[in-house]
Design an enzyme around this catalytic site. Sequence first.
Site, PDB file in Angstrom:
ATOM      1  N   LYS A  47       6.615   2.545  -1.026  1.00 26.96           N
ATOM      2  CA  LYS A  47       6.338   3.965  -1.276  1.00 26.96           C
ATOM      3  C   LYS A  47       7.652   4.768  -1.343  1.00 26.96           C
ATOM      4  O   LYS A  47       7.725   5.780  -2.045  1.00 26.96           O
ATOM      5  CB  LYS A  47       5.405   4.525  -0.203  1.00 26.96           C
ATOM      6  CG  LYS A  47       3.971   4.001  -0.305  1.00 26.96           C
ATOM      7  CD  LYS A  47       3.261   4.481  -1.569  1.00 26.96           C
ATOM      8  CE  LYS A  47       1.784   4.102  -1.594  1.00 26.96           C
ATOM      9  NZ  LYS A  47       1.079   4.592  -2.791  1.00 26.96           N
ATOM     10  N   TYR A  80       5.101  -1.804   2.961  1.00 29.04           N
ATOM     11  CA  TYR A  80       4.357  -0.675   2.367  1.00 29.04           C
ATOM     12  C   TYR A  80       5.253   0.565   2.345  1.00 29.04           C
ATOM     13  O   TYR A  80       5.353   1.253   1.318  1.00 29.04           O
ATOM     14  CB  TYR A  80       3.078  -0.417   3.171  1.00 29.04           C
ATOM     15  CG  TYR A  80       2.247   0.757   2.663  1.00 29.04           C
ATOM     16  CD1 TYR A  80       1.369   0.588   1.592  1.00 29.04           C
ATOM     17  CD2 TYR A  80       2.342   2.017   3.254  1.00 29.04           C
ATOM     18  CE1 TYR A  80       0.607   1.654   1.120  1.00 29.04           C
ATOM     19  CE2 TYR A  80       1.584   3.087   2.797  1.00 29.04           C
ATOM     20  CZ  TYR A  80       0.720   2.903   1.734  1.00 29.04           C
ATOM     21  OH  TYR A  80      -0.029   3.962   1.267  1.00 29.04           O
TER      22      TYR A  80
HETATM   23  N1  LIG Z   1      -5.728   6.176   2.913  1.00 25.47           N
HETATM   24  C1  LIG Z   1      -4.557   6.548   3.415  1.00 25.47           C
HETATM   25  O1  LIG Z   1      -4.397   6.751   4.630  1.00 25.47           O
HETATM   26  C2  LIG Z   1      -3.380   6.769   2.476  1.00 25.47           C
HETATM   27  C3  LIG Z   1      -2.282   7.488   2.986  1.00 25.47           C
HETATM   28  C4  LIG Z   1      -1.197   7.712   2.143  1.00 25.47           C
HETATM   29  C5  LIG Z   1      -1.218   7.242   0.848  1.00 25.47           C
HETATM   30  N2  LIG Z   1      -2.300   6.540   0.394  1.00 25.47           N
HETATM   31  C6  LIG Z   1      -2.273   6.066  -0.990  1.00 25.47           C
HETATM   32  O2  LIG Z   1      -3.378   6.631  -1.677  1.00 25.47           O
HETATM   33  C7  LIG Z   1      -3.695   5.809  -2.807  1.00 25.47           C
HETATM   34  C8  LIG Z   1      -5.197   5.580  -2.835  1.00 25.47           C
HETATM   35  O3  LIG Z   1      -5.567   4.807  -1.704  1.00 25.47           O
HETATM   36  P1  LIG Z   1      -6.964   4.960  -0.938  1.00 25.47           P
HETATM   37  O4  LIG Z   1      -6.663   5.433   0.420  1.00 25.47           O
HETATM   38  O5  LIG Z   1      -7.936   5.685  -1.771  1.00 25.47           O
HETATM   39  O6  LIG Z   1      -7.347   3.431  -0.778  1.00 25.47           O
HETATM   40  P2  LIG Z   1      -8.527   2.583  -1.409  1.00 25.47           P
HETATM   41  O7  LIG Z   1      -9.839   3.247  -1.166  1.00 25.47           O
HETATM   42  O8  LIG Z   1      -8.320   1.201  -0.903  1.00 25.47           O
HETATM   43  O9  LIG Z   1      -8.235   2.657  -2.975  1.00 25.47           O
HETATM   44  C9  LIG Z   1      -7.171   1.983  -3.574  1.00 25.47           C
HETATM   45  C10 LIG Z   1      -7.558   1.722  -5.005  1.00 25.47           C
HETATM   46  O10 LIG Z   1      -6.456   1.095  -5.678  1.00 25.47           O
HETATM   47  C11 LIG Z   1      -7.011   0.110  -6.512  1.00 25.47           C
HETATM   48  N3  LIG Z   1      -6.074  -0.953  -6.846  1.00 25.47           N
HETATM   49  C12 LIG Z   1      -5.452  -1.840  -6.043  1.00 25.47           C
HETATM   50  N4  LIG Z   1      -4.708  -2.694  -6.760  1.00 25.47           N
HETATM   51  C13 LIG Z   1      -4.887  -2.347  -8.065  1.00 25.47           C
HETATM   52  C14 LIG Z   1      -4.396  -2.850  -9.283  1.00 25.47           C
HETATM   53  N5  LIG Z   1      -3.594  -3.925  -9.334  1.00 25.47           N
HETATM   54  N6  LIG Z   1      -4.752  -2.208 -10.430  1.00 25.47           N
HETATM   55  C15 LIG Z   1      -5.579  -1.154 -10.412  1.00 25.47           C
HETATM   56  N7  LIG Z   1      -6.106  -0.649  -9.288  1.00 25.47           N
HETATM   57  C16 LIG Z   1      -5.756  -1.240  -8.124  1.00 25.47           C
HETATM   58  C17 LIG Z   1      -8.187  -0.458  -5.742  1.00 25.47           C
HETATM   59  O11 LIG Z   1      -9.053  -1.072  -6.650  1.00 25.47           O
HETATM   60  P3  LIG Z   1      -9.986  -2.306  -6.279  1.00 25.47           P
HETATM   61  O12 LIG Z   1     -11.270  -1.630  -5.917  1.00 25.47           O
HETATM   62  O13 LIG Z   1     -10.033  -3.079  -7.536  1.00 25.47           O
HETATM   63  O14 LIG Z   1      -9.350  -3.037  -5.144  1.00 25.47           O
HETATM   64  C18 LIG Z   1      -8.767   0.812  -5.131  1.00 25.47           C
HETATM   65  O15 LIG Z   1      -9.694   1.401  -6.009  1.00 25.47           O
HETATM   66  C19 LIG Z   1      -2.876   4.525  -2.642  1.00 25.47           C
HETATM   67  O16 LIG Z   1      -1.740   4.597  -3.486  1.00 25.47           O
HETATM   68  C20 LIG Z   1      -2.445   4.577  -1.179  1.00 25.47           C
HETATM   69  O17 LIG Z   1      -1.256   3.859  -0.945  1.00 25.47           O
HETATM   70  C21 LIG Z   1      -3.386   6.305   1.167  1.00 25.47           C
END
Ligand SMILES: NC(=O)c1ccc[n+]([C@@H]2O[C@H](COP(=O)([O-])OP(=O)(O)OC[C@H]3O[C@@H](n4cnc5c(N)ncnc54)[C@H](OP(=O)(O)O)[C@@H]3O)[C@@H](O)[C@H]2O)c1
Length: 234
Positions: free
Chosen positions: A146, A142
């Site tokens: 990133k 991961y």
């Molecule tokens: N939460 C944290 O602590 C954190 C920290 C740093 C960065 N981030 C980044 O923030 C971003 C959003 O994450 P989040 O925390 O909101 O997590 P999340 O609630 O799990 O949301 C991730 C989203 O990405 C979608 N996704 C996954 N694979 C996909 C694909 N092939 N095509 C289109 N959509 C896809 C998922 O859709 P489905 O519903 O279809 O699975 C889900 O809606 C990500 O890039 C993550 O790496 C998160």
Amino acid sequence: MTSTLTNAVVLVTGAGGGLGHEFVTQSLRRGAAKVYATARTPRSYDDPRIVPLVLDVTDESSVRAAAAAAQDVTVVINNAGISAPSPIATGDSTTLRAIFETNFFGAVAVAQAFAPVLARNGGGALLNVHSVLSWIGLAGAYSASKAAFWSATNSLRVELAAQGTQVLGLHFGYTDTAMTKDVTAPKNDPADIVGLALDGLEAGELEVLGDEMTVDVKSKLSSPLADLYPGLAA
Ligand SMILES: NC(=O)c1ccc[n+]([C@@H]2O[C@H](COP(=O)([O-])OP(=O)(O)OC[C@H]3O[C@@H](n4cnc5c(N)ncnc54)[C@H](OP(=O)(O)O)[C@@H]3O)[C@@H](O)[C@H]2O)c1
């Protein structure tokens, strides 16, 4: 280059996720005229300003179809991402590749497909969602994905400057979404992270650091490695 959200047409990938939902609702609150809420399986919305659209970032035909359907987009929020345990030394290559397919190749495919759309609409903005883990390798594949995406963002920022596109990179640590449901450490509120990101977008920033930990990690990148990885100190 600044991108006010007033009357903007925004497209959010992964709109059904924790941060994605905030990007949709906060963009509208800031005056966006329309938001394409994209997902692999989009849900329906009561608000006519929200247009559900299928977009699987790992499927190039799906990305191309979304770009063809959303020709009026002025702001792209490259938010979709996945996380799975995958140490670099011992992780299996299937998981390693799946993480890169979504977090790197998928995000780059979205940028490539929408760059001409943004150009035709006056430049606009591309907001790429990275992580503090772009800068510290504590999460194996991961982190690597990133870091690669962060590097691509730096190239995109330079390459798209001529067409007037603002390219903003967003970095932050643990935030309370489905992705971190098993994490017990303190977490940011997704509403706060998205609020800071959109403040930065509207202020013309090129990078937004969402929390103190991220500021601290970035500040140590030019220090001896043991500052960032104290466990490696002799
Ligand atoms: N939460 C944290 O602590 C954190 C920290 C740093 C960065 N981030 C980044 O923030 C971003 C959003 O994450 P989040 O925390 O909101 O997590 P999340 O609630 O799990 O949301 C991730 C989203 O990405 C979608 N996704 C996954 N694979 C996909 C694909 N092939 N095509 C289109 N959509 C896809 C998922 O859709 P489905 O519903 O279809 O699975 C889900 O809606 C990500 O890039 C993550 O790496 C998160």
